[in-house]
Design a protein around this motif. Structure first.
Motif, PDB file in Angstrom:
ATOM      1  N   PHE A  44       0.826  -1.202   0.000  1.00  0.00           N
ATOM      2  CA  PHE A  44       0.000   0.000   0.000  1.00  0.00           C
ATOM      3  C   PHE A  44       0.865   1.258   0.000  1.00  0.00           C
ATOM      4  O   PHE A  44       1.794   1.388   0.804  1.00  0.00           O
ATOM      5  CB  PHE A  44      -0.875   0.074   1.254  1.00  0.00           C
ATOM      6  N   ASP A  45       0.543   2.194  -0.890  1.00  0.00           N
ATOM      7  CA  ASP A  45       0.964   3.571  -0.701  1.00  0.00           C
ATOM      8  C   ASP A  45       0.137   4.101   0.475  1.00  0.00           C
ATOM      9  O   ASP A  45      -0.856   3.484   0.871  1.00  0.00           O
ATOM     10  CB  ASP A  45       0.681   4.362  -1.985  1.00  0.00           C
ATOM     11  N   THR A  60      -3.915   7.277  -0.462  1.00  0.00           N
ATOM     12  CA  THR A  60      -4.406   5.908  -0.631  1.00  0.00           C
ATOM     13  C   THR A  60      -5.110   5.425   0.632  1.00  0.00           C
ATOM     14  O   THR A  60      -6.214   4.889   0.571  1.00  0.00           O
ATOM     15  CB  THR A  60      -3.235   4.965  -0.978  1.00  0.00           C
ATOM     16  N   THR A 109       5.881   3.764   1.088  1.00  0.00           N
ATOM     17  CA  THR A 109       5.544   5.167   0.901  1.00  0.00           C
ATOM     18  C   THR A 109       6.778   6.032   0.685  1.00  0.00           C
ATOM     19  O   THR A 109       7.868   5.703   1.160  1.00  0.00           O
ATOM     20  CB  THR A 109       4.778   5.709   2.131  1.00  0.00           C
ATOM     21  N   VAL A 131      -1.389  -1.149  -4.159  1.00  0.00           N
ATOM     22  CA  VAL A 131      -2.549  -0.258  -4.139  1.00  0.00           C
ATOM     23  C   VAL A 131      -2.037   1.172  -3.971  1.00  0.00           C
ATOM     24  O   VAL A 131      -1.333   1.471  -3.005  1.00  0.00           O
ATOM     25  CB  VAL A 131      -3.521  -0.596  -2.996  1.00  0.00           C
ATOM     26  N   GLY A 132      -2.358   2.040  -4.926  1.00  0.00           N
ATOM     27  CA  GLY A 132      -1.885   3.416  -4.868  1.00  0.00           C
ATOM     28  C   GLY A 132      -2.845   4.364  -5.557  1.00  0.00           C
ATOM     29  O   GLY A 132      -3.772   3.938  -6.254  1.00  0.00           O
ATOM     30  N   ASP A 133      -2.603   5.667  -5.375  1.00  0.00           N
ATOM     31  CA  ASP A 133      -3.524   6.666  -5.912  1.00  0.00           C
ATOM     32  C   ASP A 133      -2.925   7.532  -7.005  1.00  0.00           C
ATOM     33  O   ASP A 133      -3.613   8.381  -7.554  1.00  0.00           O
ATOM     34  CB  ASP A 133      -3.995   7.595  -4.782  1.00  0.00           C
ATOM     35  N   ASP A 171       2.756   5.714  -8.451  1.00  0.00           N
ATOM     36  CA  ASP A 171       2.598   4.391  -7.848  1.00  0.00           C
ATOM     37  C   ASP A 171       2.482   3.325  -8.932  1.00  0.00           C
ATOM     38  O   ASP A 171       3.109   2.262  -8.846  1.00  0.00           O
ATOM     39  CB  ASP A 171       1.341   4.354  -6.970  1.00  0.00           C
ATOM     40  N   CYS A 225      -1.050  -3.089 -10.273  1.00  0.00           N
ATOM     41  CA  CYS A 225      -1.402  -1.982  -9.384  1.00  0.00           C
ATOM     42  C   CYS A 225      -2.896  -1.701  -9.457  1.00  0.00           C
ATOM     43  O   CYS A 225      -3.455  -1.522 -10.539  1.00  0.00           O
ATOM     44  CB  CYS A 225      -0.621  -0.726  -9.762  1.00  0.00           C
ATOM     45  N   LEU A 245      -6.621   3.984  -6.847  1.00  0.00           N
ATOM     46  CA  LEU A 245      -7.721   4.630  -6.138  1.00  0.00           C
ATOM     47  C   LEU A 245      -7.771   6.096  -6.560  1.00  0.00           C
ATOM     48  O   LEU A 245      -6.730   6.733  -6.703  1.00  0.00           O
ATOM     49  CB  LEU A 245      -7.526   4.546  -4.621  1.00  0.00           C
ATOM     50  N   ASP A 267     -12.043   4.624  -3.369  1.00  0.00           N
ATOM     51  CA  ASP A 267     -11.329   4.818  -2.107  1.00  0.00           C
ATOM     52  C   ASP A 267     -11.165   3.449  -1.440  1.00  0.00           C
ATOM     53  O   ASP A 267     -11.619   2.430  -1.988  1.00  0.00           O
ATOM     54  CB  ASP A 267     -12.079   5.802  -1.198  1.00  0.00           C
TER      55      ASP A 267
END
Length: 230
Positions: free
Chosen positions: A10-11, A15, A110, A166-168, A172, A183, A186, A207
Protein backbone atom coordinates in the motif's frame (compact mmCIF):
# COMPACT_ATOMS: atom_id res chain seq x y z
CA UNK A 1 1.69 -15.41 -12.29
CA UNK A 2 1.61 -18.85 -10.72
CA UNK A 3 1.88 -18.00 -7.02
CA UNK A 4 -1.22 -17.10 -5.00
CA UNK A 5 -1.41 -13.57 -3.68
CA UNK A 6 0.06 -13.45 -0.19
CA UNK A 7 0.67 -9.75 0.30
CA UNK A 8 -0.68 -6.29 -0.51
CA UNK A 9 1.65 -3.30 -0.84
CA UNK A 10 0.00 0.00 0.00
CA UNK A 11 0.96 3.57 -0.70
CA UNK A 12 -0.19 5.77 2.19
CA UNK A 13 -0.69 9.44 1.19
CA UNK A 14 -3.92 9.67 -0.81
CA UNK A 15 -4.41 5.91 -0.63
CA UNK A 16 -5.06 5.27 3.06
CA UNK A 17 -4.78 8.82 4.47
CA UNK A 18 -6.50 11.95 3.10
CA UNK A 19 -3.33 14.06 2.87
CA UNK A 20 -2.70 14.86 -0.81
CA UNK A 21 -4.22 18.33 -0.73
CA UNK A 22 -2.47 19.15 2.56
CA UNK A 23 0.82 18.31 0.83
CA UNK A 24 -0.21 20.40 -2.17
CA UNK A 25 -0.92 23.45 -0.03
CA UNK A 26 2.30 23.04 1.95
CA UNK A 27 4.39 22.84 -1.24
CA UNK A 28 2.51 25.80 -2.78
CA UNK A 29 3.26 27.94 0.28
CA UNK A 30 6.89 26.81 0.38
CA UNK A 31 7.40 27.70 -3.28
CA UNK A 32 5.87 31.12 -2.71
CA UNK A 33 8.18 31.74 0.23
CA UNK A 34 11.17 31.23 -2.04
CA UNK A 35 9.87 33.19 -5.02
CA UNK A 36 8.48 30.38 -7.16
CA UNK A 37 4.95 30.76 -8.51
CA UNK A 38 3.98 27.15 -9.19
CA UNK A 39 0.27 26.53 -9.87
CA UNK A 40 -1.39 24.33 -7.27
CA UNK A 41 -2.79 22.06 -9.97
CA UNK A 42 0.72 21.19 -11.16
CA UNK A 43 1.82 20.53 -7.60
CA UNK A 44 -1.16 18.31 -6.95
CA UNK A 45 -0.37 16.13 -9.94
CA UNK A 46 3.22 15.74 -8.72
CA UNK A 47 2.30 14.54 -5.24
CA UNK A 48 3.59 11.00 -4.86
CA UNK A 49 6.99 11.84 -6.26
CA UNK A 50 9.51 11.95 -3.43
CA UNK A 51 11.09 15.19 -2.26
CA UNK A 52 14.36 14.09 -3.89
CA UNK A 53 12.70 14.49 -7.32
CA UNK A 54 9.70 16.77 -7.01
CA UNK A 55 11.67 20.02 -7.28
CA UNK A 56 13.31 18.98 -10.56
CA UNK A 57 9.89 17.87 -11.79
CA UNK A 58 8.19 21.17 -10.97
CA UNK A 59 11.01 23.69 -11.41
CA UNK A 60 12.92 21.95 -14.19
CA UNK A 61 16.14 19.99 -14.04
CA UNK A 62 18.11 23.15 -14.85
CA UNK A 63 16.81 25.18 -11.90
CA UNK A 64 19.22 26.63 -9.34
CA UNK A 65 19.42 23.90 -6.71
CA UNK A 66 21.05 26.12 -4.10
CA UNK A 67 17.75 26.65 -2.31
CA UNK A 68 16.43 23.10 -2.60
CA UNK A 69 17.21 22.07 0.97
CA UNK A 70 15.51 25.19 2.32
CA UNK A 71 12.46 24.55 0.13
CA UNK A 72 12.17 20.96 1.33
CA UNK A 73 12.54 22.09 4.92
CA UNK A 74 9.85 24.73 4.43
CA UNK A 75 7.47 22.14 3.00
CA UNK A 76 8.16 19.75 5.86
CA UNK A 77 7.57 22.47 8.45
CA UNK A 78 4.38 23.70 6.81
CA UNK A 79 3.03 20.18 6.33
CA UNK A 80 3.78 19.32 9.97
CA UNK A 81 1.40 22.06 11.09
CA UNK A 82 -1.43 20.13 9.41
CA UNK A 83 -0.78 16.75 11.01
CA UNK A 84 -3.68 17.23 13.41
CA UNK A 85 -5.93 17.56 10.34
CA UNK A 86 -4.93 14.16 8.92
CA UNK A 87 -7.81 11.71 8.56
CA UNK A 88 -8.09 8.13 7.42
CA UNK A 89 -9.84 7.71 4.11
CA UNK A 90 -13.16 5.81 4.30
CA UNK A 91 -12.59 2.11 4.90
CA UNK A 92 -8.80 2.35 5.22
CA UNK A 93 -8.48 0.72 8.62
CA UNK A 94 -11.05 -1.95 7.84
CA UNK A 95 -9.40 -2.75 4.50
CA UNK A 96 -6.12 -3.48 6.27
CA UNK A 97 -7.90 -5.55 8.91
CA UNK A 98 -9.77 -7.55 6.28
CA UNK A 99 -6.62 -8.28 4.31
CA UNK A 100 -4.94 -9.46 7.51
CA UNK A 101 -7.97 -11.60 8.41
CA UNK A 102 -7.59 -13.29 5.02
CA UNK A 103 -3.98 -14.12 5.75
CA UNK A 104 -2.58 -11.42 3.46
CA UNK A 105 0.41 -9.45 4.66
CA UNK A 106 -0.01 -5.67 4.66
CA UNK A 107 3.10 -3.79 3.57
CA UNK A 108 3.32 0.02 3.49
CA UNK A 109 5.60 1.38 0.75
CA UNK A 110 5.54 5.17 0.90
CA UNK A 111 7.67 8.12 -0.22
CA UNK A 112 6.97 9.86 3.09
CA UNK A 113 9.90 10.78 5.32
CA UNK A 114 10.16 9.04 8.69
CA UNK A 115 8.72 11.99 10.67
CA UNK A 116 5.79 12.22 8.26
CA UNK A 117 5.36 8.45 8.37
CA UNK A 118 5.05 8.57 12.14
CA UNK A 119 2.15 11.01 11.86
CA UNK A 120 0.51 8.90 9.16
CA UNK A 121 0.77 5.71 11.22
CA UNK A 122 -0.70 7.41 14.27
CA UNK A 123 -3.63 8.56 12.13
CA UNK A 124 -4.05 5.15 10.53
CA UNK A 125 -4.05 3.40 13.93
CA UNK A 126 -3.62 -0.07 12.46
CA UNK A 127 -0.19 -1.20 13.66
CA UNK A 128 -1.32 -4.71 14.73
CA UNK A 129 -2.31 -5.60 11.14
CA UNK A 130 0.65 -3.99 9.36
CA UNK A 131 3.44 -6.44 8.62
CA UNK A 132 6.16 -4.19 7.16
CA UNK A 133 6.71 -0.44 6.77
CA UNK A 134 9.16 1.35 4.48
CA UNK A 135 9.72 5.06 3.91
CA UNK A 136 11.68 7.38 1.65
CA UNK A 137 14.66 7.10 4.00
CA UNK A 138 14.96 3.40 3.18
CA UNK A 139 15.51 3.76 -0.57
CA UNK A 140 18.02 5.36 -2.90
CA UNK A 141 15.37 6.92 -5.12
CA UNK A 142 11.71 7.67 -4.54
CA UNK A 143 8.78 6.87 -6.81
CA UNK A 144 8.36 6.58 -9.71
CA UNK A 145 11.61 4.61 -9.33
CA UNK A 146 10.84 1.15 -7.90
CA UNK A 147 13.42 1.36 -5.09
CA UNK A 148 10.90 1.67 -2.25
CA UNK A 149 8.87 -1.22 -3.64
CA UNK A 150 12.01 -3.35 -3.89
CA UNK A 151 12.90 -2.58 -0.27
CA UNK A 152 9.35 -3.43 0.80
CA UNK A 153 9.54 -6.78 -0.96
CA UNK A 154 12.94 -7.60 0.50
CA UNK A 155 11.96 -6.70 4.06
CA UNK A 156 8.66 -8.55 3.90
CA UNK A 157 10.29 -11.55 2.18
CA UNK A 158 7.61 -11.46 -0.50
CA UNK A 159 8.11 -11.99 -4.23
CA UNK A 160 6.81 -9.60 -6.88
CA UNK A 161 4.82 -12.51 -8.33
CA UNK A 162 2.70 -12.86 -5.19
CA UNK A 163 1.71 -9.27 -4.39
CA UNK A 164 -0.45 -6.45 -5.66
CA UNK A 165 0.16 -2.74 -5.12
CA UNK A 166 -2.55 -0.26 -4.14
CA UNK A 167 -1.88 3.42 -4.87
CA UNK A 168 -3.52 6.67 -5.91
CA UNK A 169 -1.00 8.23 -8.30
CA UNK A 170 0.51 7.48 -11.69
CA UNK A 171 3.87 7.36 -9.86
CA UNK A 172 2.60 4.39 -7.85
CA UNK A 173 1.47 2.65 -11.02
CA UNK A 174 4.85 3.26 -12.66
CA UNK A 175 6.86 2.09 -9.65
CA UNK A 176 4.84 -1.13 -9.41
CA UNK A 177 4.93 -1.65 -13.17
CA UNK A 178 8.73 -1.45 -13.20
CA UNK A 179 8.68 -4.71 -11.22
CA UNK A 180 5.72 -6.21 -13.13
CA UNK A 181 3.50 -5.89 -10.05
CA UNK A 182 -0.18 -5.27 -10.83
CA UNK A 183 -1.40 -1.98 -9.38
CA UNK A 184 -4.93 -1.26 -8.18
CA UNK A 185 -5.59 2.48 -8.42
CA UNK A 186 -7.72 4.63 -6.14
CA UNK A 187 -9.10 8.01 -7.15
CA UNK A 188 -9.04 9.22 -3.52
CA UNK A 189 -5.86 11.18 -4.25
CA UNK A 190 -7.63 13.33 -6.82
CA UNK A 191 -6.73 11.72 -10.15
CA UNK A 192 -9.42 10.36 -12.44
CA UNK A 193 -9.84 6.67 -13.19
CA UNK A 194 -9.04 7.10 -16.88
CA UNK A 195 -5.60 8.54 -16.16
CA UNK A 196 -4.68 5.76 -13.76
CA UNK A 197 -5.88 3.14 -16.25
CA UNK A 198 -4.01 4.84 -19.10
CA UNK A 199 -0.79 4.54 -17.09
CA UNK A 200 -1.32 0.83 -16.50
CA UNK A 201 -3.50 0.37 -13.42
CA UNK A 202 -5.18 -3.03 -13.52
CA UNK A 203 -8.40 -1.72 -11.93
CA UNK A 204 -9.54 1.50 -10.26
CA UNK A 205 -11.82 2.14 -7.28
CA UNK A 206 -12.94 5.29 -5.52
CA UNK A 207 -11.33 4.82 -2.11
CA UNK A 208 -10.37 2.07 0.37
CA UNK A 209 -14.01 1.38 1.21
CA UNK A 210 -14.89 0.89 -2.46
CA UNK A 211 -11.91 -1.44 -2.83
CA UNK A 212 -12.97 -3.35 0.28
CA UNK A 213 -16.49 -3.73 -1.09
CA UNK A 214 -15.04 -5.26 -4.27
CA UNK A 215 -11.90 -6.91 -2.89
CA UNK A 216 -12.33 -10.33 -4.51
CA UNK A 217 -13.10 -8.74 -7.87
CA UNK A 218 -10.15 -6.36 -7.55
CA UNK A 219 -7.60 -9.07 -6.76
CA UNK A 220 -8.91 -11.31 -9.52
CA UNK A 221 -8.84 -8.49 -12.07
CA UNK A 222 -5.35 -7.40 -11.05
CA UNK A 223 -3.88 -10.83 -11.50
CA UNK A 224 -5.75 -11.47 -14.72
CA UNK A 225 -4.25 -8.27 -16.18
CA UNK A 226 -0.82 -9.27 -14.92
CA UNK A 227 -1.07 -12.70 -16.50
CA UNK A 228 -2.10 -11.32 -19.90
CA UNK A 229 0.81 -8.85 -19.84
CA UNK A 230 3.47 -11.53 -19.38
Amino acid sequence: MTKPVTGVLFDVDGTLIDSVYLHTTAWWQAFRQYGHDVPAARIHRAIGIGSDKILDHLLGEQHDTGGDDALRAAHASLYATSWTSLRRLPGAQRLLETCADRGLRNVLATSASKPELGALLRCLDADPVIDTVTSADDAGESKPAPDIVEVALRRSKLDAEEVVFVGDSVWDVQAAGALSIPCIGLTSGGLCAAELLDHGAAAVYADPQDLLDHLDEALTTAFRVALTSV
